[in-house]
Design a protein around this motif. Structure first.
Motif, PDB file in Angstrom:
ATOM      1  N   ALA A  14       8.827 -29.589  10.020  1.00  0.00           N
ATOM      2  CA  ALA A  14       8.699 -30.633  11.037  1.00  0.00           C
ATOM      3  C   ALA A  14       7.596 -31.626  10.675  1.00  0.00           C
ATOM      4  N   ALA A  15       6.491 -31.135  10.158  1.00  0.00           N
ATOM      5  CA  ALA A  15       5.388 -32.023   9.778  1.00  0.00           C
ATOM      6  C   ALA A  15       5.833 -33.005   8.700  1.00  0.00           C
ATOM      7  N   ARG A  16       6.597 -32.520   7.754  1.00  0.00           N
ATOM      8  CA  ARG A  16       7.079 -33.397   6.673  1.00  0.00           C
ATOM      9  C   ARG A  16       8.109 -34.402   7.197  1.00  0.00           C
ATOM     10  N   LEU A  17       8.973 -33.937   8.088  1.00  0.00           N
ATOM     11  CA  LEU A  17       9.985 -34.839   8.649  1.00  0.00           C
ATOM     12  C   LEU A  17       9.369 -35.853   9.612  1.00  0.00           C
ATOM     13  N   ARG A  18       8.317 -35.458  10.284  1.00  0.00           N
ATOM     14  CA  ARG A  18       7.640 -36.375  11.200  1.00  0.00           C
ATOM     15  C   ARG A  18       7.104 -37.594  10.432  1.00  0.00           C
ATOM     16  N   LEU A  19       6.658 -37.390   9.204  1.00  0.00           N
ATOM     17  CA  LEU A  19       6.197 -38.517   8.377  1.00  0.00           C
ATOM     18  C   LEU A  19       7.333 -39.503   8.133  1.00  0.00           C
ATOM     19  N   LEU A  20       8.535 -38.984   7.870  1.00  0.00           N
ATOM     20  CA  LEU A  20       9.690 -39.869   7.680  1.00  0.00           C
ATOM     21  C   LEU A  20      10.027 -40.599   8.971  1.00  0.00           C
ATOM     22  N   ARG A  21       9.906 -39.900  10.075  1.00  0.00           N
ATOM     23  CA  ARG A  21      10.197 -40.514  11.379  1.00  0.00           C
ATOM     24  C   ARG A  21       9.209 -41.645  11.660  1.00  0.00           C
ATOM     25  N   GLU A  22       7.950 -41.435  11.325  1.00  0.00           N
ATOM     26  CA  GLU A  22       6.931 -42.462  11.545  1.00  0.00           C
ATOM     27  C   GLU A  22       7.161 -43.701  10.679  1.00  0.00           C
ATOM     28  N   LYS A  23       7.793 -43.508   9.515  1.00  0.00           N
ATOM     29  CA  LYS A  23       8.127 -44.631   8.636  1.00  0.00           C
ATOM     30  C   LYS A  23       9.461 -45.262   9.026  1.00  0.00           C
ATOM     31  N   ASP A  24      10.051 -44.788  10.112  1.00  0.00           N
ATOM     32  CA  ASP A  24      11.342 -45.260  10.622  1.00  0.00           C
ATOM     33  C   ASP A  24      12.495 -44.949   9.658  1.00  0.00           C
ATOM     34  N   GLU A  25      12.328 -43.900   8.853  1.00  0.00           N
ATOM     35  CA  GLU A  25      13.391 -43.474   7.952  1.00  0.00           C
ATOM     36  C   GLU A  25      14.310 -42.447   8.613  1.00  0.00           C
ATOM     37  N   LEU A  26      13.916 -41.972   9.779  1.00  0.00           N
ATOM     38  CA  LEU A  26      14.750 -41.076  10.591  1.00  0.00           C
ATOM     39  C   LEU A  26      14.774 -41.648  12.012  1.00  0.00           C
ATOM     40  N   PRO A  27      15.520 -42.730  12.217  1.00  0.00           N
ATOM     41  CA  PRO A  27      15.445 -43.398  13.509  1.00  0.00           C
ATOM     42  C   PRO A  27      15.966 -42.578  14.688  1.00  0.00           C
ATOM     43  N   ARG A  28      17.047 -41.836  14.511  1.00  0.00           N
ATOM     44  CA  ARG A  28      17.621 -41.039  15.608  1.00  0.00           C
ATOM     45  C   ARG A  28      18.089 -39.691  15.068  1.00  0.00           C
ATOM     46  N   PRO A  29      17.176 -38.805  14.740  1.00  0.00           N
ATOM     47  CA  PRO A  29      17.578 -37.531  14.134  1.00  0.00           C
ATOM     48  C   PRO A  29      18.281 -36.604  15.121  1.00  0.00           C
ATOM     49  N   VAL A  30      19.179 -35.807  14.594  1.00  0.00           N
ATOM     50  CA  VAL A  30      19.823 -34.706  15.313  1.00  0.00           C
ATOM     51  C   VAL A  30      19.614 -33.482  14.433  1.00  0.00           C
ATOM     52  N   VAL A  31      19.173 -32.391  15.017  1.00  0.00           N
ATOM     53  CA  VAL A  31      18.889 -31.179  14.258  1.00  0.00           C
ATOM     54  C   VAL A  31      20.027 -30.199  14.458  1.00  0.00           C
ATOM     55  N   LEU A  32      20.638 -29.746  13.351  1.00  0.00           N
ATOM     56  CA  LEU A  32      21.690 -28.734  13.384  1.00  0.00           C
ATOM     57  C   LEU A  32      21.128 -27.438  12.829  1.00  0.00           C
ATOM     58  N   ALA A  33      21.444 -26.338  13.492  1.00  0.00           N
ATOM     59  CA  ALA A  33      20.917 -25.032  13.078  1.00  0.00           C
ATOM     60  C   ALA A  33      22.053 -24.069  12.793  1.00  0.00           C
ATOM     61  N   LEU A  34      21.833 -23.214  11.822  1.00  0.00           N
ATOM     62  CA  LEU A  34      22.751 -22.105  11.542  1.00  0.00           C
ATOM     63  C   LEU A  34      22.152 -20.839  12.127  1.00  0.00           C
ATOM     64  N   PRO A  35      22.965 -20.035  12.807  1.00  0.00           N
ATOM     65  CA  PRO A  35      22.446 -18.781  13.379  1.00  0.00           C
ATOM     66  C   PRO A  35      21.875 -17.849  12.314  1.00  0.00           C
ATOM     67  N   ARG A  36      21.223 -16.799  12.799  1.00  0.00           N
ATOM     68  CA  ARG A  36      20.601 -15.772  11.969  1.00  0.00           C
ATOM     69  C   ARG A  36      19.386 -16.304  11.241  1.00  0.00           C
ATOM     70  N   GLY A  37      18.515 -16.934  11.970  1.00  0.00           N
ATOM     71  CA  GLY A  37      17.265 -17.392  11.385  1.00  0.00           C
ATOM     72  C   GLY A  37      17.066 -18.883  11.436  1.00  0.00           C
ATOM     73  N   GLY A  38      18.122 -19.634  11.261  1.00  0.00           N
ATOM     74  CA  GLY A  38      18.002 -21.080  11.238  1.00  0.00           C
ATOM     75  C   GLY A  38      17.671 -21.694  12.585  1.00  0.00           C
ATOM     76  N   VAL A  39      18.071 -21.050  13.654  1.00  0.00           N
ATOM     77  CA  VAL A  39      17.817 -21.600  14.986  1.00  0.00           C
ATOM     78  C   VAL A  39      16.320 -21.629  15.272  1.00  0.00           C
ATOM     79  N   THR A  40      15.627 -20.604  14.878  1.00  0.00           N
ATOM     80  CA  THR A  40      14.179 -20.544  15.092  1.00  0.00           C
ATOM     81  C   THR A  40      13.470 -21.677  14.353  1.00  0.00           C
ATOM     82  N   VAL A  41      13.858 -21.921  13.120  1.00  0.00           N
ATOM     83  CA  VAL A  41      13.276 -23.010  12.333  1.00  0.00           C
ATOM     84  C   VAL A  41      13.642 -24.354  12.962  1.00  0.00           C
ATOM     85  N   ALA A  42      14.903 -24.524  13.290  1.00  0.00           N
ATOM     86  CA  ALA A  42      15.387 -25.797  13.825  1.00  0.00           C
ATOM     87  C   ALA A  42      14.761 -26.130  15.171  1.00  0.00           C
TER      88      ALA A  42
END
Length: 107
Positions: A14-42
């Motif tokens: 998230a910290a790394r992606l937040r930098l992209l968001r601040e540079k407006d490189e991720l204007p409207r992100p949507v986070v997709l998660a895969l079960p069995r571990g990915g949901v916690t990260v997402a």
């Protein structure tokens, strides 16, 4: 890079992606998660980016000779997806692999 747990991994991503968001490189992100571990990260990523979170449920297609080897996936009602990298040297010709998929979901 090792993490103490999935929450820590999510916060680091998230910290790394937040930098992209601040540079407006991720204007409207949507986070997709895969079960069995990915949901916690997402979840950590979605919270940090103030982004919507959705879960994508997929079913692995295992190789007939080694079920833990994923050679494809089924998700929802979309088409089957597979990687050609799993086929070479498998000792099994492609047609028999396709037969093993019959009845396992949408075409």
């Amino acid at each position: 890079m090792r993490f103490r747990d999935r929450e820590e991994a999510g916060r680091e991503l998230a910290a790394r992606l937040r930098l992209l968001r601040e540079k407006d490189e991720l204007p409207r992100p949507v986070v997709l998660a895969l079960p069995r571990g990915g949901v916690t990260v997402a979840l950590e990523v979605a919270r940090a980016l103030d982004a919507p979170l959705d879960v994508l449920v997929a079913r692995k297609i295992g190789a007939p000779f080694q079920p833990e080897l994923g050679v494809g996936a089924l998700a929802g009602t979309g088409p089957r997806c597979s990687t050609g990298r799993a086929w070479p040297g498998s000792g099994s010709p492609r047609p028999s692999w396709r037969r093993s998929w019959s009845g396992s979901g949408p075409s």
